[in-house]
Design an enzyme around this catalytic site. Structure first.
Site, PDB file in Angstrom:
ATOM      1  CG  HIS A 143      -2.040  -0.946   0.866  1.00 33.84           C
ATOM      2  ND1 HIS A 143      -1.869  -2.350   1.147  1.00 33.84           N
ATOM      3  CD2 HIS A 143      -3.162  -0.926  -0.038  1.00 33.84           C
ATOM      4  CE1 HIS A 143      -2.998  -3.045   0.829  1.00 33.84           C
ATOM      5  NE2 HIS A 143      -3.860  -2.229  -0.041  1.00 33.84           N
ATOM      6  CB  CYS A 185     -10.010  -1.353  -9.705  1.00 34.46           C
ATOM      7  SG  CYS A 185     -10.222  -2.857  -8.564  1.00 34.46           S
TER       8      CYS A 185
HETATM    9  C1  PEP Z   1      -6.214  -5.450  -5.856  1.00 33.76           C
HETATM   10  O1  PEP Z   1      -6.190  -6.423  -5.023  1.00 33.76           O
HETATM   11  O2  PEP Z   1      -5.855  -5.320  -6.866  1.00 33.76           O
HETATM   12  C2  PEP Z   1      -6.975  -4.254  -5.355  1.00 33.76           C
HETATM   13  C3  PEP Z   1      -7.520  -3.370  -6.117  1.00 33.76           C
HETATM   14  O3  PEP Z   1      -7.288  -4.182  -3.961  1.00 33.76           O
HETATM   15  P1  PEP Z   1      -6.475  -3.571  -2.662  1.00 33.76           P
HETATM   16  O4  PEP Z   1      -4.875  -3.378  -3.408  1.00 33.76           O
HETATM   17  O5  PEP Z   1      -6.952  -2.451  -2.131  1.00 33.76           O
HETATM   18  O6  PEP Z   1      -6.165  -4.985  -2.046  1.00 33.76           O
END
Ligand code: PEP
Ligand code: MG
Length: 553
Positions: A182, A479
């Site tokens: 993140h 996404c």
């Molecule tokens: C993903 O896993 O690609 C996603 C968009 O969700 P996150 O990155 O918030 O887990």
């Protein structure tokens, strides 16, 4: 030259400023202690920290200033000073007394709950800074050399990244960190070039000039004039080209590919600031990440309604809480798990706490009623068609019309057709889909090759999902971070994806790449990538076959 993984696009040249880690307690602890002298030393250290925070508060903008001012007050809290003095009287040296007193104070605040509990985390910063003064160690936290700099750190906590100012931080280089962590996502959302998992970064000293390339992962130490000039030229070309890239997403032959925004923290300016066709992923857990208790339905409603209003008639895709694993939320904690990425996270938390999702869906529905916004809801971490059906039932019962799920687990991609029979749309989360397909923890910095979104196995699962969408005439989006790579975005469209959601700084380059390729060209590029032996071959084959203007960006 040092090399790491390019984690956020762009190039920059500037002097290094190193972020020091929080100092640890020394291994050897002094025997006898002069209590009066130790108490005075601790008090002076706290006072110094309070002064420093206040100085920074005076120089900061109003929001940051209020936070720093409140922290200065915490450093001057008489109760904290009294607790430290008590520990020193019991025979502890100042450093140990500080550590014990802060921990005790944090426990007290946490047990009080609510607002006070949230302040507990702020005390970590006070402890770390005061400890640095006591030990005469470098001050931890973001450096502030007084001029723009390249930030070098072991790793960045999301809280550090959130404080970064793109006007002063030219680029980020970290020793650790995974490409889909993140922290990397936040760096991308700020549009700061970043190289992570950079071997040798720990040897970079304050003031050393470096040239950082967030695409190739290269960090050139003391670059020559020629390289500095080349980096500047490339940045200028990119800026010019991207300035002209505006409007809805379309391939060269006019096939629509919606370009959407990934939104995390509440940012009231995001809607006006970016040329996008709506929100493809609202990570609602980021609104509540540092909360000890569940936000009230009223708070949730207000937060959603503000965002919906800001986007007007552009659709907003809300992902319900994705707590657990790498995004722990105190109020949705499921206890210790040996393997949290495979545990009770995302939609699975509904098994243990069904009311949590019900309350969230009700707050979203209320915000839709109040604003008249076009809102789509989707659940994270769906593994089976039965789970998709369960979520769809709950969301429709709450009065939400457009319902989807994320495809983040290989099982869901393999049965995408059966899942699409239950819902209106799906959105592929390539970050988690990579980790589960290649069995490589997304938080690890030791396996970047396996987590590479160009892995043909991952692309096969996207293909499975994209063709299911085409057969059933239902929308399939991406996404995950893969959507933000202009060349990979072409491949995704060729595999049947019809919307791409990403952090704002990535939008213009993806729009530019799409406009220079027909749908058939995207399909041809996709076929090349899927047939490649590995991610590097896939990337090279697509780069060679794509339009040269796009490959040069
Ligand atoms: C993903 O896993 O690609 C996603 C968009 O969700 P996150 O990155 O918030 O887990
Ligand atoms: Mg995910």
């Amino acid at each position: 030259m040092l090399t790491g993984t390019g984690a956020s696009t762009g190039t920059a040249v500037g002097p290094v400023a190193v972020m020091s880690p929080p100092p640890a307690l020394p291994e050897r602890r002094p025997q006898a202690v002069d209590a009066a002298a130790e108490t005075a030393r601790a008090a002076a250290a706290l006072e110094r920290v309070a002064d420093l925070l206040q100085e920074r508060a005076a120089a900061a903008d109003s929001e940051a200033s209020a936070i720093l001012g409140a922290q200065a007050l915490m450093a001057r809290d008489p109760q904290l000073a009294a607790n430290i003095a008590k520990e020193i009287e019991g025979g502890e040296p100042a450093e140990w007394a500080l550590d014990t007193a802060v921990t005790g104070y944090q426990e007290l605040l946490r047990s009080a709950g609510g607002y006070l509990a949230e302040r507990a985390a702020d005390l970590d910063d006070i402890r770390n800074r005061t400890m640095a003064v006591l030990l005469d160690a470098p001050m931890p936290g973001l450096p502030d050399p007084g001029h723009p700099f390249v930030l070098v750190a072991d790793d960045l906590a999301p809280a550090d990244t959130a404080q970064l100012d793109p006007a002063t931080v030219l680029a980020i280089v970290t020793r650790r960190g995974g490409p889909t962590s993140h922290t990397a996502i936040l760096a991308r959302s700020l549009g700061i070039p970043a190289v992570i998992a950079c071997v040798g970064a720990e040897r970079l000293a304050d003031g050393t000039p470096v040239a950082v390339d967030g695409d190739t992962g290269e960090v050139v130490v003391r670059p020559d004039a020629e390289r500095v000039e080349a980096a500047a030229q490339r940045a200028e070309l990119r800026r010019k080209v991207l300035e002209t890239s505006v409007g809805p997403g379309r391939t060269e032959d006019g096939h629509s590919v919606k370009l959407l925004l990934n939104v995390g923290a509440e940012d009231p300016d995001a809607a006006g600031a970016h040329d996008c066709e709506g929100v493809g992923l609202l990570r609602t857990e980021f609104l509540f990440l540092d909360r000890e208790t569940e936000p009230t339905p009223e708070e949730q409603y207000e937060s959603y309604a503000r965002l919906f209003r800001a986007f007007g008639d552009r659709a907003v895709t809300v992902r319900t809480l994705d707590a657990g694993s790498d995004k722990p939320l105190a109020f949705a904690d499921q206890g210790e798990e040996p393997n949290p990425a495979l545990g009770v996270r995302g939609f699975r938390i509904t098994r243990a706490m069904p009311r949590l999702l019900e309350r969230q869906l009700a707050a979203i529905a209320r915000a839709v009623d109040a604003t008249g916004a076009r809102v789509r809801v989707m659940a994270p971490m769906i593994a089976t068609p039965a789970e998709a059906a369960e979520f769809a039932g709950l969301a429709r019962e709450a009065g939400l019309a457009e319902v989807g799920v994320m495809i983040e687990v290989p099982a869901a991609a393999l049965l995408a057709d059966r899942i699409l029979e239950q819902v209106d749309f799906v959105s592929i989360g390539t970050n988690d889909l990579s980790q589960y397909t290649l069995a490589a923890d997304r938080m690890l910095d030791t396996l970047p090759g396996l987590l590479d979104p160009w892995q043909p196995a991952l692309l096969r699962l996207v293909q499975e999902t994209g063709s299911a969408g085409e057969r059933l005439s239902k929308a399939v989006g991406v996404c995950g971070e893969a959507a933000a790579d202009p060349l990979l975005a072409l491949v995704l469209v060729g595999l049947g994806v019809n919307s791409l959601s990403m952090s704002a700084p990535a939008l213009p380059a993806v729009r530019y790449a799409l406009a220079r390729h027909s749908l058939q060209a995207c399909r041809d590029l996709a076929a090349l990538a899927v047939a490649s032996a590995g991610p590097e071959e896939a990337r090279a084959a697509v780069r060679a076959a794509a339009s040269p203007e796009v490959a040069a960006l």
